[in-house]
Design an enzyme around this catalytic site. Structure first.
Site, PDB file in Angstrom:
ATOM      1  N   TYR A  36      -3.545   4.961 -20.094  1.00 67.35           N
ATOM      2  CA  TYR A  36      -2.439   5.793 -19.630  1.00 67.35           C
ATOM      3  C   TYR A  36      -2.731   7.263 -19.929  1.00 67.35           C
ATOM      4  O   TYR A  36      -2.600   8.124 -19.064  1.00 67.35           O
ATOM      5  CB  TYR A  36      -1.139   5.359 -20.302  1.00 67.35           C
ATOM      6  CG  TYR A  36       0.078   6.150 -19.862  1.00 67.35           C
ATOM      7  CD1 TYR A  36       0.828   5.734 -18.764  1.00 67.35           C
ATOM      8  CD2 TYR A  36       0.468   7.311 -20.533  1.00 67.35           C
ATOM      9  CE1 TYR A  36       1.927   6.463 -18.336  1.00 67.35           C
ATOM     10  CE2 TYR A  36       1.569   8.043 -20.114  1.00 67.35           C
ATOM     11  CZ  TYR A  36       2.295   7.614 -19.024  1.00 67.35           C
ATOM     12  OH  TYR A  36       3.378   8.340 -18.606  1.00 67.35           O
ATOM     13  N   ASP A  37      -3.155   7.516 -21.174  1.00 62.02           N
ATOM     14  CA  ASP A  37      -3.483   8.890 -21.570  1.00 62.02           C
ATOM     15  C   ASP A  37      -4.576   9.482 -20.689  1.00 62.02           C
ATOM     16  O   ASP A  37      -4.519  10.647 -20.314  1.00 62.02           O
ATOM     17  CB  ASP A  37      -3.943   8.942 -23.033  1.00 62.02           C
ATOM     18  CG  ASP A  37      -2.761   8.828 -23.993  1.00 62.02           C
ATOM     19  OD1 ASP A  37      -1.616   8.899 -23.515  1.00 62.02           O
ATOM     20  OD2 ASP A  37      -3.005   8.659 -25.197  1.00 62.02           O
ATOM     21  N   LYS A 121       2.178  10.323 -37.615  1.00 58.64           N
ATOM     22  CA  LYS A 121       2.786  10.152 -36.297  1.00 58.64           C
ATOM     23  C   LYS A 121       3.013   8.663 -36.102  1.00 58.64           C
ATOM     24  O   LYS A 121       2.082   7.903 -35.821  1.00 58.64           O
ATOM     25  CB  LYS A 121       1.881  10.724 -35.203  1.00 58.64           C
ATOM     26  CG  LYS A 121       2.572  10.708 -33.850  1.00 58.64           C
ATOM     27  CD  LYS A 121       1.816  11.520 -32.821  1.00 58.64           C
ATOM     28  CE  LYS A 121       2.596  11.680 -31.529  1.00 58.64           C
ATOM     29  NZ  LYS A 121       3.008  10.423 -30.925  1.00 58.64           N
ATOM     30  N   GLU A 179      11.728   7.859 -36.060  1.00 63.24           N
ATOM     31  CA  GLU A 179      11.082   6.803 -35.309  1.00 63.24           C
ATOM     32  C   GLU A 179      11.529   5.440 -35.831  1.00 63.24           C
ATOM     33  O   GLU A 179      11.458   5.184 -37.033  1.00 63.24           O
ATOM     34  CB  GLU A 179       9.558   6.956 -35.491  1.00 63.24           C
ATOM     35  CG  GLU A 179       8.739   6.275 -34.448  1.00 63.24           C
ATOM     36  CD  GLU A 179       8.487   7.150 -33.213  1.00 63.24           C
ATOM     37  OE1 GLU A 179       9.167   8.199 -33.046  1.00 63.24           O
ATOM     38  OE2 GLU A 179       7.632   6.757 -32.406  1.00 63.24           O
ATOM     39  N   LYS A 301       3.334  20.666 -38.624  1.00 61.41           N
ATOM     40  CA  LYS A 301       4.449  21.521 -38.226  1.00 61.41           C
ATOM     41  C   LYS A 301       4.432  22.768 -39.097  1.00 61.41           C
ATOM     42  O   LYS A 301       4.228  22.660 -40.317  1.00 61.41           O
ATOM     43  CB  LYS A 301       5.781  20.780 -38.430  1.00 61.41           C
ATOM     44  CG  LYS A 301       5.889  19.515 -37.591  1.00 61.41           C
ATOM     45  CD  LYS A 301       7.098  18.666 -37.956  1.00 61.41           C
ATOM     46  CE  LYS A 301       7.099  17.418 -37.067  1.00 61.41           C
ATOM     47  NZ  LYS A 301       8.119  16.440 -37.465  1.00 61.41           N
ATOM     48  N   CYS A 447     -18.498 -32.833 -39.947  1.00 60.51           N
ATOM     49  CA  CYS A 447     -18.717 -31.617 -39.157  1.00 60.51           C
ATOM     50  C   CYS A 447     -19.212 -30.490 -40.065  1.00 60.51           C
ATOM     51  O   CYS A 447     -18.523 -30.085 -41.006  1.00 60.51           O
ATOM     52  CB  CYS A 447     -17.413 -31.217 -38.482  1.00 60.51           C
ATOM     53  SG  CYS A 447     -17.555 -29.703 -37.519  1.00 60.51           S
TER      54      CYS A 447
HETATM   55  S1  IVH Z   1       8.255  15.674 -34.136  1.00 57.49           S
HETATM   56  C1  IVH Z   1      10.103  18.858 -31.973  1.00 57.49           C
HETATM   57  N1  IVH Z   1       7.177  14.102 -35.913  1.00 57.49           N
HETATM   58  O1  IVH Z   1       5.973  11.416 -31.237  1.00 57.49           O
HETATM   59  C2  IVH Z   1       9.098  17.816 -32.212  1.00 57.49           C
HETATM   60  N2  IVH Z   1       7.418  13.280 -33.700  1.00 57.49           N
HETATM   61  O2  IVH Z   1       5.989  13.632 -28.647  1.00 57.49           O
HETATM   62  C3  IVH Z   1       9.688  16.468 -32.062  1.00 57.49           C
HETATM   63  N3  IVH Z   1       6.681  10.963 -33.401  1.00 57.49           N
HETATM   64  O3  IVH Z   1       8.157  10.371 -29.201  1.00 57.49           O
HETATM   65  C4  IVH Z   1       8.824  15.386 -32.518  1.00 57.49           C
HETATM   66  N4  IVH Z   1       6.056  10.625 -35.488  1.00 57.49           N
HETATM   67  O4  IVH Z   1       9.095  10.009 -31.484  1.00 57.49           O
HETATM   68  C5  IVH Z   1       7.549  14.227 -34.630  1.00 57.49           C
HETATM   69  N5  IVH Z   1       6.277  12.781 -37.620  1.00 57.49           N
HETATM   70  C6  IVH Z   1       6.653  12.934 -36.336  1.00 57.49           C
HETATM   71  C7  IVH Z   1       6.520  11.896 -35.398  1.00 57.49           C
HETATM   72  C8  IVH Z   1       6.908  12.117 -34.081  1.00 57.49           C
HETATM   73  C9  IVH Z   1       6.174  10.091 -34.285  1.00 57.49           C
HETATM   74  C10 IVH Z   1       6.897  10.682 -31.974  1.00 57.49           C
HETATM   75  C11 IVH Z   1       8.234  11.083 -31.447  1.00 57.49           C
HETATM   76  C12 IVH Z   1       7.963  11.472 -30.021  1.00 57.49           C
HETATM   77  C13 IVH Z   1       6.514  11.795 -30.019  1.00 57.49           C
HETATM   78  C14 IVH Z   1       6.352  13.294 -29.892  1.00 57.49           C
END
Ligand code: IVH
Length: 688
Positions: A36-37, A121, A179, A301, A447
């Site tokens: 997909y990616d 993530k 999540e 972040k 066996c």
């Molecule tokens: S931040 C403003 N932090 O990844 C930024 N997202 O495209 C909002 N995800 O579907 C997302 N772990 O559900 C953030 N530590 C994490 C994350 C996370 C998983 C998922 C999120 C979203 C996708 C971001």
């Protein structure tokens, strides 16, 4: 492949839309995430090169999937965004993000390093939890980022999500974003149950999470246990006057949420500069397999909210965050053939031989197909293109066939019994009993495959612990007819062992010493080593504790066996059948003659220790005891050690760097002890 960019873009759009529909609406993905990616990136690249191809309805211009009609729509007060992905998946890819941040913030070479919050993530499903005056009032999925679905009922079944924030002074409105995911153990357990009951297993934990959250019946949702980690906020109102209590950093926000009882993952870090981001990426990659849940990368972040505000957004993505991915845990490849492995119990496990593919960090060329039912359900055939999953230390498996890539003419269906009417190892008849999922070789100890596997199990660390008796030696011992049953191990002499390949000199003496050492064992280890069907390590310990003497156990009938905690009819019958088999009795007698011995005692006597009936969970590193030692002490005191904290846990023993289990214990008000308190408890018993 189409060469004309316009036609190719249209084709990519169609493929992506179709994949989106199958994934989000039907919960039945047809292509791997990696594929997909690739399609998505190819389309993005094409559109970047030919901007006139970028139509407003292109999937690249949308945030996510579509909402279905089954759940009430929820309009997000603050849109749920997506994050940009760093394309260089090497740790050094992190430097690109840092360089960009410095540029955007107009920092010069002499300015200090930028502070970042690093986190995992999680590979699940984004959820918005809305708390009003500290009370959970609504939970919604992301949907297309603007409008999601109301899934409050199902989210309420996630035990770890507090229905009330643990604070006296909650904000008026606080939306917690995070999540929802299914842990690997929960996923494995659910699938094992489904396979045993002939149900449909889940494809992967993420689909499990999505399916569970979007279940119409909350009771069914509750059967697929989910967990949750918070990673950010949505709408915030009245967090002190003018939101003055809102922490100034992202890490500060997560700390606050954690202190209010919201699950926040511990594997996060606050670091400075790009090098440190790359170090974090590398450190987490090394631990990815040992995590109890799937991650597909890490997220960086900019930590200070004031800087986040200055950086702002590009289209639907914040400039101040980036996802830095790891190699995918699912990939597409081809089935070159289907073969079977013969296990210790004679079970024929079908294995797909694959065109080698890099997945989950290793090259995979075999994947399990579990059993005939699974082959039938997935309809896997030689020549098919399949999606292979390898996550954690679990063996790779074929999760599904990519239906529209089946070659034509269609290859025939695969049937184990039809292909292997006789065992490929010993030639004995192969059968599948009515109502059983497994196909079995009837050869028993005739066996060689079964003999090898039972010997390896017998010698394994948690059984008789014969150091050095590995696969290569067992192969030789069985193939040269030197060892038929485990008892033969205790009759080996130096000359025989020294005659084996690569066993000259000291190794032979070492092996004999290890065999000799194993003669002195415990009843629990001995029972586990015998490889009785359905008797794992825990059951073996329970049996040893309950009966105290082997002869007592061997005399027990099914009713008496069922008096042992956690022994039900299936296990009881397996044990009784095992001891009713004359051959097994001969082997046990021969082992005793060979000098294998263990201390015996009156049944259940030792179990009456100070921790009788107590369940204890260990977490973190204890100052002096290893985990094994602590476990042995607790068990010797009559207690039971469990891996996860629940309402039934009596004590959590926490050491340094204790993680989520400690948080859970605090949430459930389970008594927490340190090592010295544990030792005192074992000495004196609980004060009741
Ligand atoms: S931040 C403003 N932090 O990844 C930024 N997202 O495209 C909002 N995800 O579907 C997302 N772990 O559900 C953030 N530590 C994490 C994350 C996370 C998983 C998922 C999120 C979203 C996708 C971001």
């Amino acid at each position: 492949m189409t060469r004309d960019p316009e036609a190719r873009a249209a084709e990519l759009r169609r493929l992506i839309e179709e994949a989106n529909h199958n994934y989000y609406v039907l919960d039945a993905p047809t292509i791997s995430d990696a594929e997909y990616d690739r399609l998505f990136r190819e389309l993005q690249a094409l559109e970047a090169e030919h901007p006139k191809l970028r139509s407003p309805d292109s999937p690249t211009q949308r945030v996510g999937g579509k909402a279905t009609a089954a759940f009430a729509p929820v309009r997000h007060a603050v849109p749920m965004l997506s994050i940009r992905t760093e394309t260089n998946s090497e740790p050094e890819g992190a430097l690109n993000f840092d360089a960009r941040m410095r540029r955007e913030l107009r920092l010069g070479d002499d300015d200090p390093l930028v502070e970042y919050a690093c986190e995992l993530k999680f590979d699940g499903l984004a959820i918005n939890l809305r708390y009003e005056r500290g009370v959970l009032v609504q939970a919604a999925t992301r949907g297309d980022g603007e409008t999601g679905e109301d899934v409050t009922h199902n989210v309420r079944t996630i035990e770890s999500i507090p229905s009330r924030l643990r604070t006296e002074t909650p904000p008026e409105v606080l939306e917690v974003r995070g999540e929802a995911y299914m842990s690997r153990p929960d996923f494995e357990r659910y699938n094992a149950k489904q396979r045993a009951n002939g149900g449909t297993p889940l494809v992967n934990p993420r689909n499990g999470a999505a399916g569970s959250i979007r279940q119409l019946d909350p009771a069914l949702a509750a059967q697929r246990p989910l967990s949750f980690f918070a990673y950010g906020l949505g709408e915030v109102r009245g967090w002190g006057a003018d939101n003055r209590d809102w922490p100034a950093t992202h890490s500060g926000v997560l700390d606050r949420l954690a202190s209010w009882g919201v699950p926040v993952n511990d594997d996060r870090a606050v670091v400075h500069g790009g090098r440190a981001l790359a170090d974090y990426h590398r450190a987490i990659a090394a631990r990815r397999d040992s995590l109890s849940f799937d991650i597909d990368g890490v997220v960086y972040k900019v930590n200070r909210r004031e800087l986040q505000d200055r950086l702002g957004f590009v289209s639907r993505e914040p400039r101040w965050a980036v996802a830095h991915k790891y190699p995918p845990q699912e990939e597409m490849t081809e089935v070159l053939g289907i073969e079977v492995n013969v296990g210790r119990t004679g079970a024929l496990t079908p294995v797909a031989r694959l065109k080698p593919v890099f997945v989950g960090g290793v090259t995979v060329s075999n994947a399990t197909l579990h059993n005939q039912d699974e082959i039938d359900r997935k309809d896997v055939r030689v020549g098919d293109t399949v999606i292979v999953r390898r996550a954690g230390d679990v063996i790779p498996e074929v999760v599904q066939v990519v239906a529209d890539r089946r070659p034509s003419p269609e290859p025939p269906r695969f049937n184990i019994l039809a292909t292997y009417p006789a065992c490929p190892v010993c030639g004995s008849r192969v059968v599948r009993e009515e109502g059983e999922a497994v196909t079995r070789c009837t050869g028993g100890l005739v066996c060689a495959a079964q003999r090898k596997q039972s010997l390896l199990h017998f010698a394994s660390r948690r059984a008789m612990d014969i150091e050095g008796l590995g696969e290569r030696l067992v192969d030789q011992l069985v193939e040269r007819d030197l060892v038929h049953s485990p008892a033969d191990l205790y009759r080996l002499d130096l000359a025989t062992v020294a005659g084996l390949e690569r066993m000259a000199g000291k190794s032979a003496a070492n092996l004999l010493a290890a065999i000799g050492k194993s003669r002195s064992t415990t009843l629990a280890r001995f029972l586990f080593a015998l490889g009785i069907g359905n008797v794992g390590e825990t059951t073996a310990k329970d049996l040893a504790r309950h009966f105290g003497r082997l002869d007592e156990l061997m005399r027990a009938d099914v009713e008496r066996l069922m008096l042992v905690p956690d022994v039900g009819p299936v296990v009881a019958h397996s044990i009784a059948d095992f001891f009713a088999e004359p051959h097994n009795l001969e082997v046990i007698a021969a082992l005793r003659v060979g000098g294998v011995h263990w201390p015996e005692h009156e049944g259940a006597a030792v179990a009456a220790g100070p921790l009788l009936g107590k369940t204890v969970v260990l977490t973190g590193t204890l100052p002096s005891l290893s985990r094994e030692e602590a476990k042995a002490l607790i068990e010797a005191a009559g207690g039971k050690v469990s891996g996860s904290v629940s309402k039934k846990t009596d004590y959590v023993v926490a050491g340094a760097e204790a993680g989520s289990k400690l948080t859970k214990a605090q949430e459930l008000s389970v008594k927490v002890l340190d090592e010295s308190q544990l030792l005192a408890l074992i000495e004196t018993g609980p004060k009741t």
